[in-house]
Design an enzyme around this catalytic site. Sequence first.
Site, mmCIF file in Angstrom:
data_model
loop_
_atom_site.group_PDB
_atom_site.id
_atom_site.type_symbol
_atom_site.label_atom_id
_atom_site.label_comp_id
_atom_site.label_asym_id
_atom_site.label_seq_id
_atom_site.Cartn_x
_atom_site.Cartn_y
_atom_site.Cartn_z
ATOM 1 N N GLU A 126 -34.326 115.157 -30.927
ATOM 2 C CA GLU A 126 -33.855 114.421 -29.750
ATOM 3 C C GLU A 126 -32.818 113.362 -30.085
ATOM 4 O OE1 GLU A 126 -36.975 115.212 -30.303
ATOM 5 O OE2 GLU A 126 -37.469 116.504 -28.605
ATOM 6 N N HIS A 157 -46.496 113.085 -21.020
ATOM 7 C CA HIS A 157 -45.571 113.996 -20.339
ATOM 8 C C HIS A 157 -45.429 113.691 -18.851
ATOM 9 C CE1 HIS A 157 -46.298 116.361 -23.984
ATOM 10 N NE2 HIS A 157 -45.280 117.124 -23.671
#
Lengths: 317, 330
Positions: free
Chosen positions: B60, B129
């Site tokens: 990322e 999440h």
Amino acid sequence: MDRELTKSLYKTMLLIRRTEERILEEMMKGKLASTMCHVSIGQEAVAAGVCDAMAPQDYLTSTHRGHGHFIARGGGLGRMMAELFGKETGYCKGRGGSMHITDITIGHLGANGIVGGHLGIAAGAALWSQISSNDAVTVCFFGEGATNEGITHESLNMAALWKLPVVFVVENNHYAMSLAWERSTAQLNFTEKASAYGIPGVDVDGQDALAVQEVAKAAIDRARRGEGPTLIGAHTYRFLGHSRADPSKYRSSEEEERERARDPLTILRTKAGTDVITDSDLEAYEAEVKQQLDDAVKFAEDSPLAQPSTVFEDIYA
Amino acid sequence: MPTMMYRDALRRALYEEMKADPRVFLLGEDIGLYGGAYAVTKGLLDEFGPQRVRDTPMSEAVIVGAAIGAAMIGGRPVAEIMYVDFMTLTMDQVVNQAAKIHFMFGGQITVPCVIRTQQGTGRGAGAQHSQSLESWFVHTPGLKVVTPATPSDAYGLLRASIQDDNPVIFLEHKGLYAIKEDVPEEPFVTPLGVAEVKREGADVTLITYSRMVHLALEVAAQLAERQIGVEVIDLRTLQPLDMETVLKSVSKTRRAVVLHEAVMTGGLGAELSARITESLFDQLLSPVRRVAARDVPLPANVALEKYVVPNAEQVISAIEETLAVKQIVR
Ligand SMILES: Cc1ncc(C[n+]2csc(CCOP(=O)(O)OP(=O)(O)O)c2C)c(N)n1
């Protein structure tokens, strides 16, 4: 030996050395607008050698210890001094200082204050060069301390995977602040390190400007041919403390003496011989550099201070 | 007007921008062959090829770093980070690099890149999440922050974001990808920094964004039956923040409730409440109220998750409280 190259490398190194000495002098006089300032005295051969090997269209990313990269790439001294003095004529309008010195017109993508923070940026610039076929290579300078940051791994892997035109140059001055390379790093060999990414890794004497130039040239050419990145470990030494606040208590004075005896300027002069760089050449270089620096400091002194209200500018394009 | 899902509207924006501008390219995890974890980029690899639709390693930080580097020298990348929760791994790149470069380097360099990601609850995705992290980005000058609630806005705002010369954090909502709306066939761009009054009302202003817009409209419809006029404002972008529209509405209704899915503490509700109060203190008939997620990590258990995030009842009672405060007679 290429006489012109040798002379040019010497002059670049001398310019970096004297500029940083002058910066320290001006700092002692209280002229600098920021407390952040890291000099690279002792490491000039890396900046000079690598930047010499770059083409005009190439890019570089730099670090908190970035004066050398900036000067070797052709950054102007007047606007650089003005930046350090906090003047509005500075490259960053007096709000970046030493640690963020930048001139996009010479392909300089910024000196970065976050150790390792620019490795992804270098990969990204190279990615755009690949997509747009602009024939540019990006050189990414970083310290050996940054090799242990997470993004270094991510960037090396991505660059290797996609064969991006980027060259990673580790200026291994053996200390990240107080932390010796051996105390921070499990794998000290750059060929081995690079092999984890399937790319060439080269260890080079970073005090030998000609050797650095040769290795950098090969790596940059390779990258430009589309064959991907190279990891260069240039072994050098920071002659002074990490910053002015650092008395370097973590290393012995014997070690410092031994390393300072390997001064890149002396090494190149010795290698070149007194017929390539004569005594009168030296005198002329010194005089020229002094004049340049006097002019630069004068320009900075005469420039107006950055105004507080300008902090509202350039937050958004 | 064709009916379009939120995810298809996003894809349409990407497609049109890529067609129109060869500098636009995509990078991210599983965006190519797989078509994106939420199927936004489906088909774009076939259309534009692997140079411009890049399946990246699971990295990322360098996904965002590479987007920044490319943007600095002429590219217009759109990076996808699969979940906003993973933006934690990119924070140096976003906060110290993307947001700072233009300013820190004296305006020499621009960073025209979009970081698309999705956030929010509704699927029992759990503590790692499901977060709503917009405040982190709003708290960083130099970033723009966009939170579309509808397919039309997803399309129009994404196009505007790609055309913008600044780093844009584009926060989609995982619970909205399948919602449908008529989206005009004619291409259009929805400017950043302009809120939308979704429903007019005279009694109280309900300010929100992203998925909570739909809850707000539901509540407004319910309260209309009780003759309570709720004016619903969808902020659409949080940075820049359209205070003009907000203040205009609150000057009229003299009551305000802010609603968001992010946790209460340090959220947009606090910011809006402060700004409204600073500007309109003497006109307000009641304190500005906030309805937000409880200050806890999100449980994966859907029933517990439901308990944490705002519901209609809470919004209604906040509105009722603002209405119950009597006007002080001066
Ligand atoms: C991410 C991050 N961690 C820590 C620091 C503080 N810091 C600044 S320079 C430095 C040492 C860096 O060592 P190295 O990368 O080897 O470069 P050198 O200073 O030796 O040139 C540290 C710890 C920082 N600026 N950024």
